[in-house]
Scaffold this active site. Structure first.
Site, PDB file in Angstrom:
ATOM      1  N   TYR A  62      26.746  50.540  38.161  1.00  0.00           N
ATOM      2  CA  TYR A  62      26.916  51.173  36.846  1.00  0.00           C
ATOM      3  C   TYR A  62      27.353  50.157  35.776  1.00  0.00           C
ATOM      4  O   TYR A  62      26.626  49.897  34.813  1.00  0.00           O
ATOM      5  CB  TYR A  62      27.927  52.307  36.998  1.00  0.00           C
TER       6      TYR A  62
ATOM      7  N   ASP B 129      23.132  42.137  45.183  1.00  0.00           N
ATOM      8  CA  ASP B 129      23.616  43.506  45.424  1.00  0.00           C
ATOM      9  C   ASP B 129      23.057  43.952  46.770  1.00  0.00           C
ATOM     10  O   ASP B 129      21.900  43.678  47.085  1.00  0.00           O
ATOM     11  CB  ASP B 129      23.125  44.421  44.291  1.00  0.00           C
TER      12      ASP B 129
ATOM     13  N   ASP C  80      24.498  41.160  50.964  1.00  0.00           N
ATOM     14  CA  ASP C  80      25.887  41.591  50.977  1.00  0.00           C
ATOM     15  C   ASP C  80      26.753  40.353  50.758  1.00  0.00           C
ATOM     16  O   ASP C  80      26.505  39.311  51.382  1.00  0.00           O
ATOM     17  CB  ASP C  80      26.184  42.207  52.351  1.00  0.00           C
TER      18      ASP C  80
ATOM     19  N   SER D  49      41.273  47.007  37.557  1.00  0.00           N
ATOM     20  CA  SER D  49      41.398  48.390  37.101  1.00  0.00           C
ATOM     21  C   SER D  49      42.791  48.664  36.578  1.00  0.00           C
ATOM     22  O   SER D  49      43.773  48.072  37.051  1.00  0.00           O
ATOM     23  CB  SER D  49      41.106  49.304  38.293  1.00  0.00           C
TER      24      SER D  49
ATOM     25  N   TYR E 223      41.959  51.648  47.910  1.00  0.00           N
ATOM     26  CA  TYR E 223      41.095  51.089  46.862  1.00  0.00           C
ATOM     27  C   TYR E 223      41.941  50.354  45.822  1.00  0.00           C
ATOM     28  O   TYR E 223      41.687  49.195  45.490  1.00  0.00           O
ATOM     29  CB  TYR E 223      40.267  52.200  46.194  1.00  0.00           C
TER      30      TYR E 223
ATOM     31  N   LYS F 298      42.389  46.096  44.667  1.00  0.00           N
ATOM     32  CA  LYS F 298      42.331  45.470  43.339  1.00  0.00           C
ATOM     33  C   LYS F 298      43.574  44.595  43.123  1.00  0.00           C
ATOM     34  O   LYS F 298      43.487  43.474  42.618  1.00  0.00           O
ATOM     35  CB  LYS F 298      42.221  46.533  42.239  1.00  0.00           C
TER      36      LYS F 298
ATOM     37  N   TYR G 273      39.848  47.485  33.728  1.00  0.00           N
ATOM     38  CA  TYR G 273      39.119  48.560  33.048  1.00  0.00           C
ATOM     39  C   TYR G 273      39.935  49.833  33.033  1.00  0.00           C
ATOM     40  O   TYR G 273      40.564  50.189  34.023  1.00  0.00           O
ATOM     41  CB  TYR G 273      37.815  48.919  33.771  1.00  0.00           C
ATOM     42  N   PHE G 274      39.816  50.557  31.948  1.00  0.00           N
ATOM     43  CA  PHE G 274      40.322  51.928  31.930  1.00  0.00           C
ATOM     44  C   PHE G 274      39.183  52.831  32.432  1.00  0.00           C
ATOM     45  O   PHE G 274      38.598  52.509  33.455  1.00  0.00           O
ATOM     46  CB  PHE G 274      40.954  52.231  30.566  1.00  0.00           C
TER      47      PHE G 274
ATOM     48  N   ASN H  10      34.210  61.597  39.674  1.00  0.00           N
ATOM     49  CA  ASN H  10      34.700  61.285  38.328  1.00  0.00           C
ATOM     50  C   ASN H  10      34.330  62.382  37.342  1.00  0.00           C
ATOM     51  O   ASN H  10      33.354  63.110  37.517  1.00  0.00           O
ATOM     52  CB  ASN H  10      34.138  59.935  37.857  1.00  0.00           C
TER      53      ASN H  10
ATOM     54  N   ARG I 105      44.992  67.491  41.252  1.00  0.00           N
ATOM     55  CA  ARG I 105      44.342  66.688  42.290  1.00  0.00           C
ATOM     56  C   ARG I 105      45.356  65.673  42.804  1.00  0.00           C
ATOM     57  O   ARG I 105      46.009  65.002  42.002  1.00  0.00           O
ATOM     58  CB  ARG I 105      43.121  65.984  41.687  1.00  0.00           C
TER      59      ARG I 105
HETATM   60  N1  UFG Z   1      38.944  65.474  36.543  1.00  0.00           N
HETATM   61  C1  UFG Z   1      38.802  66.847  36.529  1.00  0.00           C
HETATM   62  N2  UFG Z   1      37.753  67.395  37.193  1.00  0.00           N
HETATM   63  C2  UFG Z   1      36.838  66.658  37.883  1.00  0.00           C
HETATM   64  C3  UFG Z   1      36.984  65.248  37.888  1.00  0.00           C
HETATM   65  C4  UFG Z   1      38.054  64.690  37.212  1.00  0.00           C
HETATM   66  O1  UFG Z   1      39.609  67.563  35.932  1.00  0.00           O
HETATM   67  O2  UFG Z   1      35.913  67.224  38.471  1.00  0.00           O
HETATM   68  C5  UFG Z   1      40.068  64.857  35.817  1.00  0.00           C
HETATM   69  C6  UFG Z   1      41.001  64.098  36.725  1.00  0.00           C
HETATM   70  O3  UFG Z   1      41.963  64.941  37.274  1.00  0.00           O
HETATM   71  C7  UFG Z   1      41.574  63.090  35.743  1.00  0.00           C
HETATM   72  C8  UFG Z   1      40.434  62.824  34.761  1.00  0.00           C
HETATM   73  O4  UFG Z   1      39.547  63.910  34.916  1.00  0.00           O
HETATM   74  O5  UFG Z   1      42.638  63.674  35.046  1.00  0.00           O
HETATM   75  C9  UFG Z   1      39.696  61.543  35.045  1.00  0.00           C
HETATM   76  O6  UFG Z   1      39.328  61.530  36.410  1.00  0.00           O
HETATM   77  P1  UFG Z   1      38.311  60.458  37.011  1.00  0.00           P
HETATM   78  O7  UFG Z   1      38.162  60.755  38.461  1.00  0.00           O
HETATM   79  O8  UFG Z   1      37.082  60.407  36.182  1.00  0.00           O
HETATM   80  O9  UFG Z   1      39.055  59.079  36.770  1.00  0.00           O
HETATM   81  P2  UFG Z   1      40.465  58.577  37.326  1.00  0.00           P
HETATM   82  O10 UFG Z   1      41.262  58.222  36.119  1.00  0.00           O
HETATM   83  O11 UFG Z   1      41.068  59.488  38.293  1.00  0.00           O
HETATM   84  O12 UFG Z   1      40.003  57.334  38.169  1.00  0.00           O
HETATM   85  C10 UFG Z   1      39.522  56.198  37.528  1.00  0.00           C
HETATM   86  C11 UFG Z   1      38.535  55.439  38.407  1.00  0.00           C
HETATM   87  C12 UFG Z   1      39.211  54.872  39.598  1.00  0.00           C
HETATM   88  C13 UFG Z   1      40.450  54.114  39.211  1.00  0.00           C
HETATM   89  C14 UFG Z   1      41.323  54.954  38.335  1.00  0.00           C
HETATM   90  C15 UFG Z   1      42.464  54.144  37.785  1.00  0.00           C
HETATM   91  O13 UFG Z   1      37.505  56.302  38.844  1.00  0.00           O
HETATM   92  O14 UFG Z   1      38.313  53.967  40.209  1.00  0.00           O
HETATM   93  O15 UFG Z   1      40.599  55.418  37.218  1.00  0.00           O
HETATM   94  O16 UFG Z   1      43.389  54.960  37.173  1.00  0.00           O
HETATM   95  F1  UFG Z   1      41.170  53.763  40.305  1.00  0.00           F
END
Ligand code: UFG
Length: 343
Positions: free
Chosen positions: A12, A32, A59, A126, A153, A157, A181-182, A203, A299
């Protein structure tokens, strides 16, 4: 122009970065293993750029293979290392897989870089390394304390950042830029490349767009009882194309040898926190597509709120994430429509 090795370049963030690099005239070699991406991404890149990047299916754990490849491509001046496993939940189930893949790949690469006199690496880290920053550290800058990782995971990092620091200490010719990254979201404006989640997305953004496309019945919002203005979690959602451009800036900086430190760390975010419900409402408003949703329980492992202080990247790297969130969400929807053949 210099050649850049991009591991995970069909993924991505990798694919968007390859596009930006090539558009700036860099030659690219993608390595990749296609474990979480699709070979057709190369067609999308070629359509956007007008040229196909060199590609090798391999790999990063394949040490002899990578060694041969680096001998073959003696013009590589820097590496951007994206290749990694990235599903937080899966890492809890299969920690050893994550340690093997994510740690082994970096160790191999650093060894091979030394052997082939390649001195520059950009590493994908991250904001997960900050955990839940305390109130005085929000927005979070690069000096905030690292907190114990909540998942294998996240731990990979942190360990990878330490490995880079240790190797740079031992090898004074090594230069590294660590990018934290955020939350990357959205897709290229051409809608020819974008995120391709495997199975049911974990996500938020791909779940939202798949719900909009009718693939999922409804979005589950994980918690509305957090200590935030609307009770849902807050994140810093950054446009993947803006993020990709930061990598080009990082490469330029390393090749120009203007870095002040051997290892530099930058937060890549917008500086603005948005809640899950704000994202949802904005998506509905700008696309005109309704998203059925329900509020469910929290979650496990979710951070309540985190967003970036990107001042260092803005000033030192000369980079800013400035795409309006409305355009970002529209791009995500356009990509989903392209994937599903929706008009
Ligand atoms: N969320 C929902 N419903 C969903 C999916 C997500 O409500 O179906 C919420 C989560 O609870 C969270 C927000 O949307 O509050 C963002 O969730 P993501 O899963 O998109 O992202 P995260 O912040 O949890 O995780 C991301 C990256 C990870 C990394 C992390 C670092 O995906 O790889 O940020 O904080 F580790």
């Amino acid at each position: 122009m210099a050649r850049i090795l991009v591991t995970g370049g069909t993924g991505y963030i990798g694919s968007h970065t390859v596009v930006e690099l090539m558009q700036q005239g860099y030659d690219v070699l993608i390595v990749d293993n296609l474990s979480n991406s699709n070979i057709e991404v190369l067609d999308g890149i070629e359509q956007i750029v007008g040229k196909r990047p060199d590609f090798c299916r391999m790999d990063c754990l394949d040490y002899p293979g990578m060694d041969r490849l680096l001998s073959q491509y003696s013009d590589i001046r820097g590496v951007i290392h994206f290749a990694a496993s990235k599903a937080v939940g899966e890492s809890v189930e299969k920690p050893l897989l994550y340690y093997r893949n994510n740690i082994g790949s970096l160790v191999n690469l650093l060894e091979l870089m030394r052997a082939h006199a390649i001195n520059n690496i950009v590493f994908s880290s991250s904001c997960t390394v900050y955990g839940q920053p305390s109130a005085e550290h929000l927005p979070v800058d690069e000096t905030a304390p690292i907190q114990k990782a909540l998942s294998p995971y996240g731990n990979t990092k942190q360990i990878n950042e330490e490995i880079i620091q240790d190797e740079a200490h031992a090898d004074k010719s090594l230069h590294a830029i660590i990018l934290r990254y955020f939350n990357p979201v959205g897709a290229h404006p051409s809608a020819l490349i974008g995120e391709l989640p495997n199975g049911v997305p974990n996500n938020l953004m791909p779940f939202v767009t798949q719900t909009a496309a009718g693939l999922r019945q409804k979005l589950r919002v994980f918690g509305d009882d957090y200590n935030t203005p609307d009770g849902s979690c807050i994140r810093d959602y950054i446009y993947v194309v803006d993020l990709a451009k930061a990598h080009v800036k990082a490469v330029e900086r390393m090749l120009a040898e203007t870095a002040e430190e051997q290892v530099e760390i930058f937060n890549l975010g917008t500086g603005r926190g948005l809640s899950v419900l704000e994202i949802l409402r904005t998506f509905i408003r700008v696309t005109g597509v309704d998203i059925p949703y329900e509020i469910v329980g929290r979650r496990e492992g979710d951070i309540e709120q985190v967003w970036a202080e990107p001042h260092k990247a803005n000033t030192v790297l000369g980079w800013k994430a400035d795409t309006p969130v409305e355009d970002v969400l529209r791009s995500a929807w356009n990509w989903e429509k392209h994937l599903r053949g929706i008009k």
